[in-house]
Design a protein around this motif. Sequence first.
Motif, PDB file in Angstrom:
ATOM      1  N   ASN A  48       0.849  -1.178   0.000  1.00 15.59           N
ATOM      2  CA  ASN A  48       0.000   0.000   0.000  1.00 15.59           C
ATOM      3  C   ASN A  48       0.892   1.237   0.000  1.00 15.59           C
ATOM      4  O   ASN A  48       1.613   1.493   0.952  1.00 15.59           O
ATOM      5  CB  ASN A  48      -0.916  -0.010   1.222  1.00 15.59           C
ATOM      6  N   THR A  49       0.839   1.997  -1.096  1.00 16.56           N
ATOM      7  CA  THR A  49       1.646   3.211  -1.232  1.00 16.56           C
ATOM      8  C   THR A  49       0.725   4.427  -1.151  1.00 16.56           C
ATOM      9  O   THR A  49      -0.493   4.283  -1.064  1.00 16.56           O
ATOM     10  CB  THR A  49       2.387   3.214  -2.586  1.00 16.56           C
ATOM     11  N   GLU A  50       1.291   5.591  -1.227  1.00 19.18           N
ATOM     12  CA  GLU A  50       0.489   6.819  -1.185  1.00 19.18           C
ATOM     13  C   GLU A  50      -0.504   6.889  -2.336  1.00 19.18           C
ATOM     14  O   GLU A  50      -1.545   7.516  -2.228  1.00 19.18           O
ATOM     15  CB  GLU A  50       1.409   8.042  -1.208  1.00 19.18           C
ATOM     16  N   SER A  51      -0.184   6.231  -3.435  1.00 18.08           N
ATOM     17  CA  SER A  51      -1.080   6.274  -4.599  1.00 18.08           C
ATOM     18  C   SER A  51      -1.902   4.995  -4.754  1.00 18.08           C
ATOM     19  O   SER A  51      -2.454   4.744  -5.817  1.00 18.08           O
ATOM     20  CB  SER A  51      -0.267   6.549  -5.865  1.00 18.08           C
ATOM     21  N   GLY A  52      -1.989   4.178  -3.714  1.00 22.46           N
ATOM     22  CA  GLY A  52      -2.785   2.952  -3.754  1.00 22.46           C
ATOM     23  C   GLY A  52      -1.924   1.712  -3.697  1.00 22.46           C
ATOM     24  O   GLY A  52      -0.710   1.784  -3.510  1.00 22.46           O
ATOM     25  N   TRP A  53      -2.547   0.569  -3.860  1.00 23.30           N
ATOM     26  CA  TRP A  53      -1.851  -0.721  -3.805  1.00 23.30           C
ATOM     27  C   TRP A  53      -1.073  -0.944  -5.089  1.00 23.30           C
ATOM     28  O   TRP A  53      -1.577  -0.732  -6.177  1.00 23.30           O
ATOM     29  CB  TRP A  53      -2.856  -1.843  -3.581  1.00 23.30           C
ATOM     30  N   LYS A  54       0.181  -1.422  -4.950  1.00 21.74           N
ATOM     31  CA  LYS A  54       1.065  -1.676  -6.084  1.00 21.74           C
ATOM     32  C   LYS A  54       1.715  -3.042  -5.931  1.00 21.74           C
ATOM     33  O   LYS A  54       1.995  -3.485  -4.823  1.00 21.74           O
ATOM     34  CB  LYS A  54       2.192  -0.628  -6.154  1.00 21.74           C
ATOM     35  N   VAL A  55       1.984  -3.692  -7.069  1.00 18.34           N
ATOM     36  CA  VAL A  55       2.717  -4.961  -7.068  1.00 18.34           C
ATOM     37  C   VAL A  55       4.199  -4.655  -6.882  1.00 18.34           C
ATOM     38  O   VAL A  55       4.752  -3.793  -7.569  1.00 18.34           O
ATOM     39  CB  VAL A  55       2.497  -5.722  -8.392  1.00 18.34           C
ATOM     40  N   THR A  56       4.847  -5.371  -5.948  1.00 18.42           N
ATOM     41  CA  THR A  56       6.279  -5.177  -5.749  1.00 18.42           C
ATOM     42  C   THR A  56       7.074  -6.434  -6.102  1.00 18.42           C
ATOM     43  O   THR A  56       8.298  -6.428  -6.005  1.00 18.42           O
ATOM     44  CB  THR A  56       6.594  -4.745  -4.302  1.00 18.42           C
ATOM     45  N   SER A  57       6.393  -7.509  -6.522  1.00 19.40           N
ATOM     46  CA  SER A  57       7.084  -8.726  -6.951  1.00 19.40           C
ATOM     47  C   SER A  57       7.317  -8.666  -8.458  1.00 19.40           C
ATOM     48  O   SER A  57       6.683  -7.880  -9.167  1.00 19.40           O
ATOM     49  CB  SER A  57       6.271  -9.972  -6.585  1.00 19.40           C
ATOM     50  N   GLN A  58       8.226  -9.515  -8.955  1.00 23.41           N
ATOM     51  CA  GLN A  58       8.490  -9.545 -10.395  1.00 23.41           C
ATOM     52  C   GLN A  58       7.272 -10.043 -11.163  1.00 23.41           C
ATOM     53  O   GLN A  58       6.975  -9.565 -12.239  1.00 23.41           O
ATOM     54  CB  GLN A  58       9.693 -10.432 -10.693  1.00 23.41           C
ATOM     55  N   ASP A  59       6.571 -11.020 -10.610  1.00 24.99           N
ATOM     56  CA  ASP A  59       5.388 -11.586 -11.268  1.00 24.99           C
ATOM     57  C   ASP A  59       4.150 -10.851 -10.760  1.00 24.99           C
ATOM     58  O   ASP A  59       3.855 -10.871  -9.567  1.00 24.99           O
ATOM     59  CB  ASP A  59       5.299 -13.081 -10.953  1.00 24.99           C
ATOM     60  N   ASP A  60       3.413 -10.218 -11.673  1.00 27.76           N
ATOM     61  CA  ASP A  60       2.209  -9.475 -11.263  1.00 27.76           C
ATOM     62  C   ASP A  60       0.922 -10.268 -11.496  1.00 27.76           C
ATOM     63  O   ASP A  60      -0.172  -9.756 -11.348  1.00 27.76           O
ATOM     64  CB  ASP A  60       2.129  -8.119 -11.954  1.00 27.76           C
TER      65      ASP A  60
END
Length: 85
Positions: A48-60
């Motif tokens: 969860n970032t300031e701009s919403g949820w983001k994928v941080t793994s290589q595989d999305d």
Amino acid sequence: MSTLKRFKINFPVNGEDQELFAEPMDLNHRMYSLERKLMDPHPLLIENTESGWKVTSQDDWNLSPQEVNELGNFLEREYHIRPQE
């Protein structure tokens, strides 16, 4: 000290409802690891970032940004009411 526990959810991935194993990666529930099966070689990591949820793994898992955001919001709501393993 609080222990972080894995829990099961059902969530559509690429249009198909799947059982996923979710586990918070920090005490503030800002990052989760998701597996399609236990010991999944390609877990999905979302944060969860300031701009919403983001994928941080290589595989999305081919999820759109909107699906990732919906999944993160779902995890936040469900964590405290799901049985944990």
